[in-house]
Write a protein that holds these residues in place. Structure first.
Motif, short mmCIF file in Angstrom:
data_model
loop_
_atom_site.label_atom_id
_atom_site.label_comp_id
_atom_site.label_asym_id
_atom_site.label_seq_id
_atom_site.Cartn_x
_atom_site.Cartn_y
_atom_site.Cartn_z
N MET A 178 0.83 -1.21 0.00
CA MET A 178 0.00 0.00 0.00
C MET A 178 0.86 1.25 0.00
O MET A 178 0.52 2.25 -0.66
N MET A 179 1.98 1.23 0.75
CA MET A 179 2.84 2.40 0.77
C MET A 179 3.47 2.65 -0.60
O MET A 179 3.65 3.81 -1.00
N ILE A 180 3.78 1.58 -1.31
CA ILE A 180 4.39 1.74 -2.64
C ILE A 180 3.37 2.23 -3.65
O ILE A 180 3.63 3.15 -4.44
N THR A 181 2.18 1.64 -3.62
CA THR A 181 1.15 2.03 -4.60
C THR A 181 0.60 3.42 -4.34
O THR A 181 0.19 4.11 -5.29
N SER A 216 -2.79 16.67 9.40
CA SER A 216 -3.88 17.66 9.40
C SER A 216 -3.95 18.41 8.08
O SER A 216 -5.00 18.96 7.74
N ARG A 217 -2.85 18.43 7.31
CA ARG A 217 -2.85 19.12 6.03
C ARG A 217 -3.14 18.17 4.86
O ARG A 217 -3.65 18.61 3.82
N TYR A 261 -2.72 8.78 5.82
CA TYR A 261 -2.29 7.93 6.92
C TYR A 261 -0.80 7.59 6.85
O TYR A 261 -0.20 7.19 7.86
N GLN A 262 -0.18 7.75 5.69
CA GLN A 262 1.22 7.38 5.55
C GLN A 262 2.12 8.25 6.43
O GLN A 262 3.24 7.85 6.74
N ALA A 263 1.64 9.42 6.83
CA ALA A 263 2.45 10.25 7.72
C ALA A 263 2.71 9.51 9.03
O ALA A 263 3.83 9.52 9.56
N TYR A 264 1.69 8.85 9.55
CA TYR A 264 1.86 8.10 10.79
C TYR A 264 2.68 6.83 10.57
O TYR A 264 3.39 6.38 11.48
N LEU A 265 2.59 6.26 9.38
CA LEU A 265 3.42 5.10 9.09
C LEU A 265 4.90 5.47 9.08
O LEU A 265 5.74 4.74 9.62
N TRP A 266 5.21 6.61 8.49
CA TRP A 266 6.61 7.05 8.48
C TRP A 266 7.09 7.38 9.89
O TRP A 266 8.24 7.12 10.25
N ALA A 267 6.20 7.97 10.70
CA ALA A 267 6.56 8.24 12.09
C ALA A 267 6.86 6.94 12.83
O ALA A 267 7.83 6.85 13.60
#
Length: 276
Positions: free
Chosen positions: A45-48, A237-238, A242-248
């Motif tokens: 999912m992250m790649i696609t 928020s911008r 959801y990938q922002a939290y995955l990277w975190a």
């Protein structure tokens, strides 16, 4: 006297025991397969769903938050370590007043949630603004970064004090008696004999405490500290991606894994004389 004249001939090693499948082993294999499938699906999912523009725009913010997180944890651990020494001494002291005060400190900070402590320091102490302005300390308590570091330092000091106290008390009493028989002073005995052995015992718990502090620092995002989690919340928020939290999560996992290997190397080096 009788003795044997014939040596027992060498024998082959016994065959390896065959472990049959049981329900627990089957359940473990199934769970591993499920976790592996989830990991592969998450990676797919992250790649696609990769968005180059979002990564370029918010990636530097996440790196800046990562540096802030490492700085907060480093300062908190050092300050907590300094505070933990007199607290641990007070916990071991025969002075009833010092023992009661340090016990109450440890009991409160270990028995209450870290989030409540952060709120009490950041929001609660704000009610004493006039008093802090009179002593020129309002610049400290109005800043979320300083309040967050103070809360983490006070919290980890309680845990580190108990780690240090337990490690010191784990050193056998015979060490002190042996030093006394050699005519060594109590200060030399404590710093040259007791403390080195205690720190080896406390090494692994200290590593666990640092790892816990790395993860606990994410709480500071709630009081507007722009650490790694704070920058992640801003990016989400911008973008509502959801990938922002995955990277975190990946960053936090990388920090923890790096600390784990570094601490294992330090422990292996310091305890090399204990291995045969």
């Amino acid at each position: 006297m009788s003795y044997s004249q014939d040596l027992i001939p060498p024998r082959p090693a016994p065959p390896a025991a065959y472990t049959r499948l049981n329900p627990a082993r089957v359940l473990g294999i199934v769970l591993l397969v499920i976790w592996a499938a989830l990991g592969v699906g998450l990676l797919a999912m992250m790649i696609t769903n990769w968005d180059q523009d979002k990564f370029v725009k918010y990636g530097p913010r996440l790196l800046d938050g990562l540096v802030t997180t490492l700085l907060i944890v480093a300062v908190s651990i050092v300050c907590g370590a300094v505070l933990s020494v007199p607290i641990a001494i007070g916990r071991m002291s025969k002075n009833r007043i010092a023992n009661v005060i340090t016990f109450a400190y440890v009991y409160v900070f270990r028995g209450t949630p870290l989030l409540a402590q952060v709120f009490m320091i950041y929001y609660g102490l704000g009610g004493f603004r006039d008093a802090f302005e009179q002593v020129d300390l309002w610049w400290f308590f109005r800043d979320a970064w300083y309040c967050g570091v103070l809360a983490l330092s006070l919290n980890t000091a309680a845990y580190q004090a108990e780690i240090l106290r337990g490690a010191i008390e784990s050193v056998p009493r015979g060490q002190r008696e042996g030093a006394a028989s050699l005519g060594l002073s109590s200060s030399v005995t404590f710093w040259k004999i007791i403390v080195p052995q205690a720190l080896i015992v406390a090494l692994r718990p200290y590593g666990n405490e640092i790892i816990l502090m790395v993860k606990a620092s994410a709480i500071l995002a709630i009081i507007t500290v722009l650490d790694l989690m704070g920058q992640t919340r801003y990016a989400f928020s911008r973008t509502f991606d959801y990938q922002a939290y995955l990277w975190a999560a990946i960053f936090y996992l990388a920090i923890v894994e790096t600390l784990r290997h570094v601490w294992a190397a330090i422990e292996k080096y310091l305890t090399r004389h204990l291995k045969r």
